[in-house]
Design a protein around this motif. Sequence first.
Motif, mmCIF file in Angstrom:
data_model
loop_
_atom_site.group_PDB
_atom_site.id
_atom_site.type_symbol
_atom_site.label_atom_id
_atom_site.label_comp_id
_atom_site.label_asym_id
_atom_site.label_seq_id
_atom_site.Cartn_x
_atom_site.Cartn_y
_atom_site.Cartn_z
ATOM 1 N N VAL A 84 -6.474 -1.264 1.541
ATOM 2 C CA VAL A 84 -6.005 -0.245 1.475
ATOM 3 C C VAL A 84 -6.703 0.982 1.998
ATOM 4 C CG1 VAL A 84 -5.044 1.491 -0.290
ATOM 5 C CG2 VAL A 84 -5.108 -0.861 -0.983
ATOM 6 N N ILE A 85 -6.058 1.600 3.011
ATOM 7 C CA ILE A 85 -6.428 2.607 3.994
ATOM 8 C C ILE A 85 -6.334 3.918 3.277
ATOM 9 C CG2 ILE A 85 -6.421 3.639 6.057
ATOM 10 C CD1 ILE A 85 -5.517 1.107 7.278
ATOM 11 N N SER A 86 -5.333 4.296 2.754
ATOM 12 C CA SER A 86 -5.009 5.794 2.111
ATOM 13 C C SER A 86 -3.918 5.544 1.046
ATOM 14 C CB SER A 86 -4.535 6.711 3.084
ATOM 15 O OG SER A 86 -3.551 6.292 3.851
ATOM 16 N N GLY A 87 -3.896 6.493 -0.019
ATOM 17 C CA GLY A 87 -2.974 6.345 -0.943
ATOM 18 C C GLY A 87 -3.306 5.295 -2.106
ATOM 19 N N ARG A 88 -2.268 5.266 -2.709
ATOM 20 C CA ARG A 88 -2.378 4.170 -4.204
ATOM 21 C C ARG A 88 -1.133 3.436 -4.052
ATOM 22 N NH1 ARG A 88 -6.632 6.260 -6.751
ATOM 23 N NH2 ARG A 88 -6.054 5.159 -9.099
ATOM 24 N N ILE A 89 -1.341 2.107 -4.641
ATOM 25 C CA ILE A 89 -0.060 1.092 -4.599
ATOM 26 C C ILE A 89 -0.495 0.093 -5.778
ATOM 27 C CG2 ILE A 89 -1.015 -0.516 -2.991
ATOM 28 C CD1 ILE A 89 1.909 -0.362 -1.882
ATOM 29 N N THR A 90 0.668 -0.335 -6.252
ATOM 30 C CA THR A 90 0.475 -1.524 -7.335
ATOM 31 C C THR A 90 1.003 -3.068 -6.549
ATOM 32 O OG1 THR A 90 1.058 0.152 -8.872
ATOM 33 C CG2 THR A 90 1.159 -2.307 -9.522
ATOM 34 N N LEU A 91 -0.321 -3.819 -6.646
ATOM 35 C CA LEU A 91 0.053 -5.192 -6.585
ATOM 36 C C LEU A 91 0.722 -5.821 -7.708
ATOM 37 C CD1 LEU A 91 -0.114 -7.688 -4.832
ATOM 38 C CD2 LEU A 91 -2.238 -7.964 -5.532
ATOM 39 N N ILE A 92 1.972 -6.189 -7.416
ATOM 40 C CA ILE A 92 2.765 -7.198 -8.553
ATOM 41 C C ILE A 92 2.798 -8.476 -8.310
ATOM 42 C CG2 ILE A 92 4.979 -7.262 -9.937
ATOM 43 C CD1 ILE A 92 5.571 -4.351 -8.716
ATOM 44 N N LEU A 93 2.414 -9.269 -9.266
ATOM 45 C CA LEU A 93 2.060 -10.787 -9.246
ATOM 46 C C LEU A 93 3.142 -11.176 -10.560
ATOM 47 C CD1 LEU A 93 -1.658 -11.279 -8.834
ATOM 48 C CD2 LEU A 93 0.201 -11.321 -7.135
ATOM 49 N N ASP A 94 3.301 -12.531 -10.498
ATOM 50 C CA ASP A 94 4.132 -13.392 -11.671
ATOM 51 C C ASP A 94 3.732 -12.673 -13.167
ATOM 52 O OD1 ASP A 94 6.058 -14.410 -9.531
ATOM 53 O OD2 ASP A 94 4.646 -16.198 -9.656
ATOM 54 N N ALA A 95 2.591 -12.617 -13.394
ATOM 55 C CA ALA A 95 1.966 -12.493 -14.735
ATOM 56 C C ALA A 95 1.281 -11.221 -14.756
ATOM 57 C CB ALA A 95 1.169 -13.710 -15.021
ATOM 58 N N GLU A 96 0.994 -10.508 -13.953
ATOM 59 C CA GLU A 96 0.323 -9.385 -13.967
ATOM 60 C C GLU A 96 0.375 -8.313 -12.897
ATOM 61 O OE1 GLU A 96 -4.238 -9.802 -13.684
ATOM 62 O OE2 GLU A 96 -3.577 -12.037 -13.509
ATOM 63 N N GLU A 97 -0.079 -7.023 -12.961
ATOM 64 C CA GLU A 97 -0.198 -6.125 -12.065
ATOM 65 C C GLU A 97 -1.406 -5.618 -11.923
ATOM 66 O OE1 GLU A 97 2.683 -2.928 -12.961
ATOM 67 O OE2 GLU A 97 4.298 -4.207 -12.861
ATOM 68 N N VAL A 98 -1.720 -5.118 -10.507
ATOM 69 C CA VAL A 98 -3.194 -4.342 -10.262
ATOM 70 C C VAL A 98 -3.010 -2.931 -9.540
ATOM 71 C CG1 VAL A 98 -5.299 -4.832 -8.997
ATOM 72 C CG2 VAL A 98 -4.134 -6.831 -9.984
ATOM 73 N N ASP A 99 -3.344 -2.075 -10.135
ATOM 74 C CA ASP A 99 -3.487 -0.707 -9.479
ATOM 75 C C ASP A 99 -4.644 -0.937 -8.313
ATOM 76 O OD1 ASP A 99 -1.160 0.068 -11.015
ATOM 77 O OD2 ASP A 99 -2.563 0.901 -12.635
ATOM 78 N N LEU A 100 -4.291 -0.193 -7.226
ATOM 79 C CA LEU A 100 -5.094 -0.166 -6.111
ATOM 80 C C LEU A 100 -5.188 1.038 -5.236
ATOM 81 C CD1 LEU A 100 -3.731 -3.579 -4.430
ATOM 82 C CD2 LEU A 100 -5.928 -3.315 -5.674
ATOM 83 N N LYS A 101 -6.340 1.522 -4.732
ATOM 84 C CA LYS A 101 -6.531 2.709 -4.111
ATOM 85 C C LYS A 101 -7.392 2.603 -2.781
ATOM 86 C CE LYS A 101 -10.993 3.774 -6.584
ATOM 87 N NZ LYS A 101 -11.054 2.360 -6.585
ATOM 88 N N ALA A 102 -7.419 3.712 -2.052
ATOM 89 C CA ALA A 102 -8.116 3.378 -0.898
ATOM 90 C C ALA A 102 -9.548 2.878 -0.804
ATOM 91 C CB ALA A 102 -8.246 4.670 -0.222
ATOM 92 N N GLY A 103 -9.843 2.001 -0.104
ATOM 93 C CA GLY A 103 -11.145 1.318 0.115
ATOM 94 C C GLY A 103 -10.972 -0.091 -0.868
ATOM 95 N N ASP A 104 -9.926 -0.498 -1.343
ATOM 96 C CA ASP A 104 -9.755 -1.547 -2.181
ATOM 97 C C ASP A 104 -9.186 -2.680 -1.292
ATOM 98 O OD1 ASP A 104 -10.511 -0.761 -4.754
ATOM 99 O OD2 ASP A 104 -8.629 -0.332 -5.552
ATOM 100 N N VAL A 105 -9.711 -3.986 -1.499
ATOM 101 C CA VAL A 105 -9.480 -4.870 -0.716
ATOM 102 C C VAL A 105 -8.621 -6.202 -1.656
ATOM 103 C CG1 VAL A 105 -10.317 -6.994 0.722
ATOM 104 C CG2 VAL A 105 -11.356 -4.767 0.764
ATOM 105 N N VAL A 106 -7.474 -7.001 -1.018
ATOM 106 C CA VAL A 106 -6.819 -7.986 -1.688
ATOM 107 C C VAL A 106 -6.729 -9.136 -0.601
ATOM 108 C CG1 VAL A 106 -4.597 -8.872 -2.634
ATOM 109 C CG2 VAL A 106 -5.350 -6.428 -2.989
ATOM 110 N N ILE A 107 -7.379 -10.043 -1.197
ATOM 111 C CA ILE A 107 -7.178 -11.474 -0.512
ATOM 112 C C ILE A 107 -6.061 -12.240 -1.203
ATOM 113 C CG2 ILE A 107 -8.172 -13.477 0.058
ATOM 114 C CD1 ILE A 107 -9.710 -10.706 0.844
#
Length: 173
Positions: free
Chosen positions: A119-142
Amino acid sequence: MNHIRRVVTGHDDNNQSVVISDGTPPRSLQRPSGLTTTLLWSSTEMPIAASDDDKDMGDLDYGIPPSPSGTIFRILEFPPENLNPSPSYDYLKEDGAHSQAEKPHPGMHETETVDYAVVISGRITLILDAEEVDLKAGDVVIQRLTNHAWSNRGTESCRIAFVLVDAQPRSGK
């Protein structure tokens, strides 16, 4: 969308390292939903052939996943969902993603790729089948071949850099 500068290096006739391209990436597409995707570079094999031919591997027509044994490097700009309350996600199937269930989000999909996302800028929610993760700039998802969607529930665009790497299908699928 903010300007993205892409610098590509290579070699001159004297085998000296030089800049062969410096400017706006040639492939940028804005979807009706407002999502903007900018292809920066790609490869079609592993190991990657880092030849110095004139082919711009950022100027190819790709869907979502890379070619078999390939990679894609792109930046996506997710607008706030409240700017388009009923966006279409039809492009997911058209672009090679396996569209999954409408719930918990209509953009749910999966690809046979391992995705490295920053995540370069802003905020976003990663939605999975069983849960959600709030992300912000600097966070990394594999993201590893999982059913998922992205939801910008904020008031500003969210920019994410993605590297997608072709992967073998999950066993038992």
